[in-house]
Design a protein around this motif. Structure first.
Motif, PDB file in Angstrom:
ATOM      1  N   ALA A   1     -34.523 -14.163 -31.777  1.00 25.06           N
ATOM      2  CA  ALA A   1     -35.131 -12.845 -31.547  1.00 25.06           C
ATOM      3  C   ALA A   1     -34.963 -12.421 -30.081  1.00 25.06           C
ATOM      4  CB  ALA A   1     -36.604 -12.857 -31.937  1.00 25.06           C
ATOM      5  N   ASP A   2     -35.092 -13.373 -29.147  1.00 18.09           N
ATOM      6  CA  ASP A   2     -34.891 -13.049 -27.725  1.00 18.09           C
ATOM      7  C   ASP A   2     -33.513 -12.425 -27.517  1.00 18.09           C
ATOM      8  OD1 ASP A   2     -37.325 -14.115 -26.902  1.00 18.09           O
ATOM      9  OD2 ASP A   2     -36.461 -16.092 -26.426  1.00 18.09           O
ATOM     10  N   LEU A   3     -32.516 -13.000 -28.179  1.00 13.31           N
ATOM     11  CA  LEU A   3     -31.150 -12.507 -27.963  1.00 13.31           C
ATOM     12  C   LEU A   3     -31.005 -11.074 -28.448  1.00 13.31           C
ATOM     13  CD1 LEU A   3     -29.002 -15.603 -28.965  1.00 13.31           C
ATOM     14  CD2 LEU A   3     -29.810 -14.941 -26.720  1.00 13.31           C
ATOM     15  N   TRP A   4     -31.685 -10.769 -29.550  1.00 16.71           N
ATOM     16  CA  TRP A   4     -31.587  -9.413 -30.091  1.00 16.71           C
ATOM     17  C   TRP A   4     -32.350  -8.413 -29.220  1.00 16.71           C
ATOM     18  CZ3 TRP A   4     -28.823  -7.602 -34.315  1.00 16.71           C
ATOM     19  CH2 TRP A   4     -28.161  -8.586 -35.066  1.00 16.71           C
TER      20      TRP A   4
ATOM     21  N   ARG B   1     -23.141 -14.623 -18.988  1.00 21.16           N
ATOM     22  CA  ARG B   1     -23.708 -14.435 -17.640  1.00 21.16           C
ATOM     23  C   ARG B   1     -25.180 -14.020 -17.696  1.00 21.16           C
ATOM     24  NH1 ARG B   1     -20.181 -10.175 -15.350  1.00 21.16           N
ATOM     25  NH2 ARG B   1     -21.644  -8.638 -16.141  1.00 21.16           N
ATOM     26  N   ASP B   2     -25.484 -13.083 -18.587  1.00 20.41           N
ATOM     27  CA  ASP B   2     -26.861 -12.584 -18.680  1.00 20.41           C
ATOM     28  C   ASP B   2     -27.825 -13.668 -19.159  1.00 20.41           C
ATOM     29  OD1 ASP B   2     -25.967 -10.153 -17.804  1.00 20.41           O
ATOM     30  OD2 ASP B   2     -25.927  -9.215 -19.792  1.00 20.41           O
ATOM     31  N   LEU B   3     -27.295 -14.642 -19.906  1.00 18.39           N
ATOM     32  CA  LEU B   3     -28.143 -15.724 -20.395  1.00 18.39           C
ATOM     33  C   LEU B   3     -28.320 -16.826 -19.350  1.00 18.39           C
ATOM     34  CD1 LEU B   3     -26.589 -16.004 -23.963  1.00 18.39           C
ATOM     35  CD2 LEU B   3     -28.779 -14.956 -23.340  1.00 18.39           C
ATOM     36  N   LEU B   4     -27.293 -17.008 -18.520  1.00 15.57           N
ATOM     37  CA  LEU B   4     -27.339 -18.087 -17.519  1.00 15.57           C
ATOM     38  C   LEU B   4     -28.167 -17.688 -16.300  1.00 15.57           C
ATOM     39  CD1 LEU B   4     -23.620 -19.340 -17.510  1.00 15.57           C
ATOM     40  CD2 LEU B   4     -25.536 -20.181 -18.879  1.00 15.57           C
ATOM     41  N   GLU B   5     -28.035 -16.440 -15.883  1.00 12.31           N
ATOM     42  CA  GLU B   5     -28.646 -16.038 -14.611  1.00 12.31           C
ATOM     43  C   GLU B   5     -30.159 -16.255 -14.542  1.00 12.31           C
ATOM     44  OE1 GLU B   5     -26.777 -12.279 -13.791  1.00 12.31           O
ATOM     45  OE2 GLU B   5     -25.161 -13.281 -12.662  1.00 12.31           O
ATOM     46  N   PRO B   6     -30.923 -15.964 -15.619  1.00  4.18           N
ATOM     47  CA  PRO B   6     -32.370 -16.193 -15.525  1.00  4.18           C
ATOM     48  C   PRO B   6     -32.751 -17.646 -15.258  1.00  4.18           C
ATOM     49  CG  PRO B   6     -31.865 -14.763 -17.384  1.00  4.18           C
ATOM     50  CD  PRO B   6     -30.550 -15.290 -16.874  1.00  4.18           C
TER      51      PRO B   6
END
Ligand SMILES: Nc1nc2c(c(=O)[nH]1)N[C@H]1C(S)=C(S)[C@@H](COP(=O)(O)O)O[C@H]1N2
Ligand SMILES: [Mo]
Length: 373
Positions: A92-95, A146-151
């Motif tokens: 759900a987070d990904l969506w 990238r958007d998943l790694l940066e946090p």
């Protein structure tokens, strides 16, 4: 050679292993070529409509059975020495939490055409006996890696990123940090507008544009970011070029494969049978991270002629080409050679490598032309 995790491309499975193997989608012989492992199926080059490859015939290459994963209970962990704080996401987070992107990209297995390489050398390479069908193009939709790694806070020393699968063999393959952060490296949840099918990595797979297919890990559950180079079976034993022309990169006896070289595909069966009437011959050409700039063809060793390229011209994806031909009855040889924007043209021969990867020379396609069907 066989990896400690059984992730080998070149293993000969026992009968028992073969029996328990399975893929989910139907693989009818009109659309797909069964290469005999029970898990791997190529697209039939003479059954490729349109620019994108429909899911019903997109090639399958799986080293272990398709796992049955429940998206509601699935999560993705980002961790390792290259991040400040490990982080986990639900489906759900990904969506909900990230901008979505769509990219059209071709995926080609590094072992594509291995059986033709074997024919040229008069031997059989270990590994899946691919003909020409271990390639396909889809529109992949999901979230930029990238958007998943940066946090998670990528550290200044981080150098490699390794997606890891939830399948039996924990398939994994590292890539340099820069490739992981590229605009077109994504975690895909959707393929050609449909929820990612089970065999293609549901709930989520990586798409590494222009690289060997093995980098595009399916059924991802964990991503390791490391401040040290990572060595796993898929970049030391398999998916490496071993031979006199390839300087080894320790601890591997070979050179890990990254980008895919320029090659072309004729949309005819092998050998092909045609009628002696005016017709259009079609195909595709793909150059990995590079762009195909020209495709030429010749018949019976005549002079090379320019084929026309059809739009779209998408970087990291194949281009369609065609030419018109009114063939005389008899036996003919069709040769096709593509060139990329780095000035590289398909060679007449390629140097030997022990595992039979990246076979991309000009092929001599046998064609019989007859008036009787
Ligand atoms: N988890 C996992 N990911 C994987 C594989 C695998 O066996 N397991 N095979 C790889 C290889 S070698 C290729 S060529 C592509 C094939 O992708 P496809 O089956 O969707 O066509 O997936 C890659 N990702
Ligand atoms: Mo592959």
């Amino acid at each position: 050679m066989s990896g400690p995790l059984g992730g080998s491309d070149s293993e000969h499975p026992s009968l028992e292993e073969v029996r328990k193997r399975e893929v989910v989608k139907p693989t009818p012989s009109e659309l797909m070529e069964d290469v005999g492992t029970g898990l791997d199926y190529g697209v039939r080059p003479d059954r490729m409509p349109g620019y994108l490859t429909p899911i019903d015939r997109f090639f399958l290459r799986s080293h272990a059975p398709t796992p049955h994963l429940d998206a509601a209970r699935w999560s993705l962990r980002i961790e390792g020495s290259g991040v400040r704080e490990p982080i986990a996401y639900t489906y759900a987070d990904l969506w909900d939490r990230f901008p979505w992107v769509s990219v059209i990209r071709t995926i080609e297995c590094a072992g594509n055409r291995r059986s033709l390489f074997g024919e040229e050398c008069g031997r059989t390479f270990a590994g899946t006996q691919w003909g020409r069908g271990a390639i396909g193009t889809a529109e992949w939709t999901g979230v930029r890696l990238r958007d998943l790694l940066e946090p998670a806070g990528i550290t200044p020393g981080a150098c490699e990123v390794m997606p890891e699968a939830l399948d039996e063999i924990h398939a994994r393959r590292p890539m340099p940090l820069a490739k992981a952060l590229a605009d077109d490296t994504i975690l895909a949840l959707v393929m050609n507008g449909e929820t990612l099918p089970p065999d293609h990595g549901y709930p989520a797979r990586i798409v590494v544009s222009g690289w060997l297919g093995a980098a595009s890990i399916k059924w991802v559950g964990r991503i390791e970011v490391s401040d040290q180079p990572l060595h796993v079976p898929w970049n030391t034993e398999d998916y490496v070029l071993i031979g006199p022309d390839y300087p080894p990169q320790a601890p591997s006896p070979g050179m890990p494969i990254s980008g895919i070289p320029v090659a072309s595909l004729v949309e005819l069966s092998w050998p092909a049978r045609l009628r002696p009437v005016p017709q259009v011959i079609r195909g595709r050409a793909f150059a990995g991270e590079s762009r195909v700039t020209a495709v030429e063809y010749r018949i019976d060793e005549g002079s090379w002629q320019e084929a026309s390229l059809a739009p779209p011209r998408i970087p990291g994806a194949w281009v369609r080409w065609q030419f018109s031909w009114d063939p005389e009855p008899g036996d003919h040889i069709l040769q096709v050679r593509a060139t990329d924007d780095q000035g590289r043209t398909q060679p007449d021969t390629v140097p030997w490598n022990d595992l039979g990867y990246l076979y991309h020379p000009v092929l001599s396609h046998p064609i019989r032309v007859e008036s009787t069907p």
